[in-house]
Design an enzyme around this catalytic site. Structure first.
Site, PDB file in Angstrom:
ATOM      1  N   ARG A  28     -45.780   2.135  -0.834  1.00 42.41           N
ATOM      2  CA  ARG A  28     -44.577   2.437  -1.611  1.00 42.41           C
ATOM      3  C   ARG A  28     -44.608   3.877  -2.128  1.00 42.41           C
ATOM      4  O   ARG A  28     -45.662   4.363  -2.568  1.00 42.41           O
ATOM      5  CB  ARG A  28     -44.450   1.463  -2.797  1.00 42.41           C
ATOM      6  CG  ARG A  28     -44.199   0.055  -2.324  1.00 42.41           C
ATOM      7  CD  ARG A  28     -43.803  -0.902  -3.434  1.00 42.41           C
ATOM      8  NE  ARG A  28     -43.946  -2.270  -2.927  1.00 42.41           N
ATOM      9  CZ  ARG A  28     -43.094  -2.853  -2.084  1.00 42.41           C
ATOM     10  NH1 ARG A  28     -42.021  -2.213  -1.679  1.00 42.41           N
ATOM     11  NH2 ARG A  28     -43.314  -4.079  -1.642  1.00 42.41           N
ATOM     12  N   ASP A  29     -43.429   4.521  -2.046  1.00 42.61           N
ATOM     13  CA  ASP A  29     -43.291   5.883  -2.559  1.00 42.61           C
ATOM     14  C   ASP A  29     -43.482   5.878  -4.073  1.00 42.61           C
ATOM     15  O   ASP A  29     -43.012   4.979  -4.774  1.00 42.61           O
ATOM     16  CB  ASP A  29     -41.902   6.431  -2.193  1.00 42.61           C
ATOM     17  CG  ASP A  29     -41.802   7.923  -2.364  1.00 42.61           C
ATOM     18  OD1 ASP A  29     -41.704   8.640  -1.348  1.00 42.61           O
ATOM     19  OD2 ASP A  29     -41.820   8.390  -3.531  1.00 42.61           O
ATOM     20  N   ILE A  30     -44.180   6.887  -4.582  1.00 41.97           N
ATOM     21  CA  ILE A  30     -44.477   6.978  -6.015  1.00 41.97           C
ATOM     22  C   ILE A  30     -43.200   7.250  -6.828  1.00 41.97           C
ATOM     23  O   ILE A  30     -43.145   6.956  -8.025  1.00 41.97           O
ATOM     24  CB  ILE A  30     -45.540   8.083  -6.256  1.00 41.97           C
ATOM     25  CG1 ILE A  30     -46.313   7.837  -7.529  1.00 41.97           C
ATOM     26  CG2 ILE A  30     -44.932   9.474  -6.222  1.00 41.97           C
ATOM     27  CD1 ILE A  30     -47.550   8.711  -7.686  1.00 41.97           C
ATOM     28  N   ASN A  86     -38.574  14.153   7.047  1.00 41.93           N
ATOM     29  CA  ASN A  86     -38.318  15.535   6.675  1.00 41.93           C
ATOM     30  C   ASN A  86     -39.319  16.442   7.377  1.00 41.93           C
ATOM     31  O   ASN A  86     -40.500  16.109   7.464  1.00 41.93           O
ATOM     32  CB  ASN A  86     -38.448  15.703   5.157  1.00 41.93           C
ATOM     33  CG  ASN A  86     -37.404  14.884   4.406  1.00 41.93           C
ATOM     34  OD1 ASN A  86     -36.260  14.783   4.825  1.00 41.93           O
ATOM     35  ND2 ASN A  86     -37.813  14.274   3.296  1.00 41.93           N
ATOM     36  N   VAL A  95     -44.856  16.841   1.363  1.00 45.62           N
ATOM     37  CA  VAL A  95     -46.243  16.467   1.667  1.00 45.62           C
ATOM     38  C   VAL A  95     -46.464  16.704   3.153  1.00 45.62           C
ATOM     39  O   VAL A  95     -45.779  16.115   4.001  1.00 45.62           O
ATOM     40  CB  VAL A  95     -46.527  14.994   1.293  1.00 45.62           C
ATOM     41  CG1 VAL A  95     -47.947  14.615   1.694  1.00 45.62           C
ATOM     42  CG2 VAL A  95     -46.330  14.769  -0.211  1.00 45.62           C
ATOM     43  N   HIS A  99     -44.765  11.737   7.761  1.00 47.98           N
ATOM     44  CA  HIS A  99     -44.435  10.417   7.218  1.00 47.98           C
ATOM     45  C   HIS A  99     -42.963  10.123   7.424  1.00 47.98           C
ATOM     46  O   HIS A  99     -42.128  11.025   7.469  1.00 47.98           O
ATOM     47  CB  HIS A  99     -44.787  10.330   5.721  1.00 47.98           C
ATOM     48  CG  HIS A  99     -44.208  11.431   4.899  1.00 47.98           C
ATOM     49  ND1 HIS A  99     -44.764  12.675   4.836  1.00 47.98           N
ATOM     50  CD2 HIS A  99     -43.098  11.470   4.111  1.00 47.98           C
ATOM     51  CE1 HIS A  99     -44.036  13.447   4.041  1.00 47.98           C
ATOM     52  NE2 HIS A  99     -43.006  12.739   3.594  1.00 47.98           N
ATOM     53  N   HIS A 101     -39.787   7.936   5.843  1.00 52.34           N
ATOM     54  CA  HIS A 101     -39.290   7.204   4.670  1.00 52.34           C
ATOM     55  C   HIS A 101     -38.450   6.026   5.161  1.00 52.34           C
ATOM     56  O   HIS A 101     -37.547   6.221   5.996  1.00 52.34           O
ATOM     57  CB  HIS A 101     -38.371   8.081   3.811  1.00 52.34           C
ATOM     58  CG  HIS A 101     -39.003   9.291   3.212  1.00 52.34           C
ATOM     59  ND1 HIS A 101     -39.335   9.377   1.881  1.00 52.34           N
ATOM     60  CD2 HIS A 101     -39.366  10.489   3.752  1.00 52.34           C
ATOM     61  CE1 HIS A 101     -39.850  10.569   1.625  1.00 52.34           C
ATOM     62  NE2 HIS A 101     -39.884  11.269   2.747  1.00 52.34           N
TER      63      HIS A 101
HETATM   64  P1  DGP Z   1     -41.292  14.504   1.651  1.00 52.80           P
HETATM   65  O1  DGP Z   1     -40.313  15.274   0.830  1.00 52.80           O
HETATM   66  O2  DGP Z   1     -40.617  13.915   2.883  1.00 52.80           O
HETATM   67  O3  DGP Z   1     -42.524  15.282   1.979  1.00 52.80           O
HETATM   68  O4  DGP Z   1     -41.687  13.257   0.759  1.00 52.80           O
HETATM   69  C1  DGP Z   1     -42.897  13.124   0.126  1.00 52.80           C
HETATM   70  C2  DGP Z   1     -42.859  11.823  -0.648  1.00 52.80           C
HETATM   71  O5  DGP Z   1     -44.184  11.494  -1.027  1.00 52.80           O
HETATM   72  C3  DGP Z   1     -42.029  11.874  -1.928  1.00 52.80           C
HETATM   73  O6  DGP Z   1     -40.929  10.961  -1.792  1.00 52.80           O
HETATM   74  C4  DGP Z   1     -42.975  11.403  -3.019  1.00 52.80           C
HETATM   75  C5  DGP Z   1     -44.134  10.820  -2.264  1.00 52.80           C
HETATM   76  N1  DGP Z   1     -45.431  11.015  -2.897  1.00 52.80           N
HETATM   77  C6  DGP Z   1     -45.968  12.195  -3.297  1.00 52.80           C
HETATM   78  N2  DGP Z   1     -47.185  12.002  -3.822  1.00 52.80           N
HETATM   79  C7  DGP Z   1     -47.433  10.663  -3.744  1.00 52.80           C
HETATM   80  C8  DGP Z   1     -48.535   9.853  -4.124  1.00 52.80           C
HETATM   81  O7  DGP Z   1     -49.561  10.311  -4.635  1.00 52.80           O
HETATM   82  N3  DGP Z   1     -48.429   8.517  -3.890  1.00 52.80           N
HETATM   83  C9  DGP Z   1     -47.305   7.970  -3.311  1.00 52.80           C
HETATM   84  N4  DGP Z   1     -47.301   6.654  -3.128  1.00 52.80           N
HETATM   85  N5  DGP Z   1     -46.250   8.715  -2.926  1.00 52.80           N
HETATM   86  C10 DGP Z   1     -46.315  10.043  -3.146  1.00 52.80           C
END
Ligand code: DGP
Length: 113
Positions: A28-30, A86, A95, A99, A101
């Protein structure tokens, strides 16, 4: 230096993992943007879509099949959902570990605002 997501995949950082196999991990996204917001990530470090090679064809296919599986698991398959990747600065990538979404659980509206 392992990426943030590499640490999550290895269980070195806490996360809510919803699916894991030999090629990909989904958690799950944070900072969820919808009731369901899951990131689907290759276990192998690949920086961006631009860095995919022919060797990664199985991984690329698995990302999509796991998105479908997680959507079913989350109960959002029938109503529908959106899949986003992205890439780099103009794509809004934050990041740098490839990945996908998976977002859903509500109507997602128009694709681009
Ligand atoms: P992007 O913009 O596509 O690189 O999305 C990166 C996503 O990663 C963003 O929606 C928040 C998520 N994210 C960043 N750090 C963490 C983390 O430590 N844990 C989790 N679960 N998600 C994270």
């Amino acid at each position: 230096m392992p990426s943030l997501f590499a640490k999550i995949i290895r269980g070195e950082l806490p996360s809510d993992i919803v699916y894991q196999d030999d090629l990909v991990t989904a958690f799950r996204d944070i900072n969820p943007q919808a009731p369901t917001h899951v990131l689907i990530v290759p276990n192998k470090f690949i920086r961006t879509v631009n860095d995919l090679t022919a060797e990664d064809e199985q991984i690329a296919g698995r990302l999509l099949l796991v998105a479908k599986k997680v959507a079913e698991q989350e109960g959002i398959a029938e109503d529908g959902y959106r899949i986003i990747i992205n890439c780099n600065r103009h794509g809004g990538q934050e990041v740098y570990h490839l990945h996908m979404h998976l977002v859903g659980g509500r109507a997602m509206g128009r694709m681009l605002r």
